[in-house]
Design a protein around this motif. Structure first.
Motif, PDB file in Angstrom:
ATOM      1  N   GLN A  97       0.851  -1.181   0.000  1.00 39.24           N
ATOM      2  CA  GLN A  97       0.000   0.000   0.000  1.00 39.24           C
ATOM      3  C   GLN A  97       0.885   1.228   0.000  1.00 39.24           C
ATOM      4  N   ILE A  98       0.512   2.220  -0.798  1.00 43.83           N
ATOM      5  CA  ILE A  98       1.253   3.468  -0.837  1.00 43.83           C
ATOM      6  C   ILE A  98       0.286   4.614  -0.579  1.00 43.83           C
ATOM      7  N   GLU A  99       0.806   5.719  -0.105  1.00 43.20           N
ATOM      8  CA  GLU A  99       0.002   6.921   0.107  1.00 43.20           C
ATOM      9  C   GLU A  99       0.289   7.893  -1.020  1.00 43.20           C
ATOM     10  N   VAL A 100      -0.767   8.471  -1.575  1.00 43.87           N
ATOM     11  CA  VAL A 100      -0.629   9.446  -2.636  1.00 43.87           C
ATOM     12  C   VAL A 100      -1.479  10.670  -2.311  1.00 43.87           C
ATOM     13  N   THR A 101      -1.122  11.777  -2.875  1.00 42.66           N
ATOM     14  CA  THR A 101      -1.903  12.999  -2.705  1.00 42.66           C
ATOM     15  C   THR A 101      -2.933  13.055  -3.822  1.00 42.66           C
ATOM     16  N   PRO A 102      -4.230  13.146  -3.472  1.00 41.31           N
ATOM     17  CA  PRO A 102      -5.266  13.198  -4.519  1.00 41.31           C
ATOM     18  C   PRO A 102      -5.253  14.503  -5.285  1.00 41.31           C
TER      19      PRO A 102
END
Length: 102
Positions: A97-102
């Motif tokens: 899982q990765i975090e991204v900026t929407p």
């Protein structure tokens, strides 16, 4: 009665589990396949796919029903594959899982 696992065999990058039938005493092989499961927020259904096996996807209202459906569809897909193609299925490594900026 449930069949008893006895050992694992690695055959050209495919992992098989050798089982002994509780009814007949005969050994047979089970191939381990990894599926990806999500819950569809719109339909509230569980959805499963098996990467690397075209057509191996299904859905169900419960996880028990999903497992039954998935086993059926994967067995059907594998029946249609040549032994060589079955040995070329991708090896499951993991999910990240990765975090991204929407």
């Amino acid at each position: 009665p449930r069949d008893d696992p006895s050992t694992q065999v690695n055959d050209s990058d495919c992992i098989f589990e050798v089982l002994t039938s509780a009814e007949t005493g005969l050994e047979y092989y089970m191939q381990k396949i990894t599926a990806y499961i999500e819950k569809d927020q719109e339909t509230k259904m569980y959805v499963a796919i098996v990467p690397g096996i075209p057509g191996a996807h299904t859905q169900a209202k419960t996880l028990d029903e999903l497992q039954k459906n998935l086993r059926e569809v994967v067995e059907l897909c594998l029946e249609e594959m040549t032994p060589r193609r079955r040995k070329q299925l991708p090896e499951f490594i993991g999910i990240q899982q990765i975090e991204v900026t929407p």
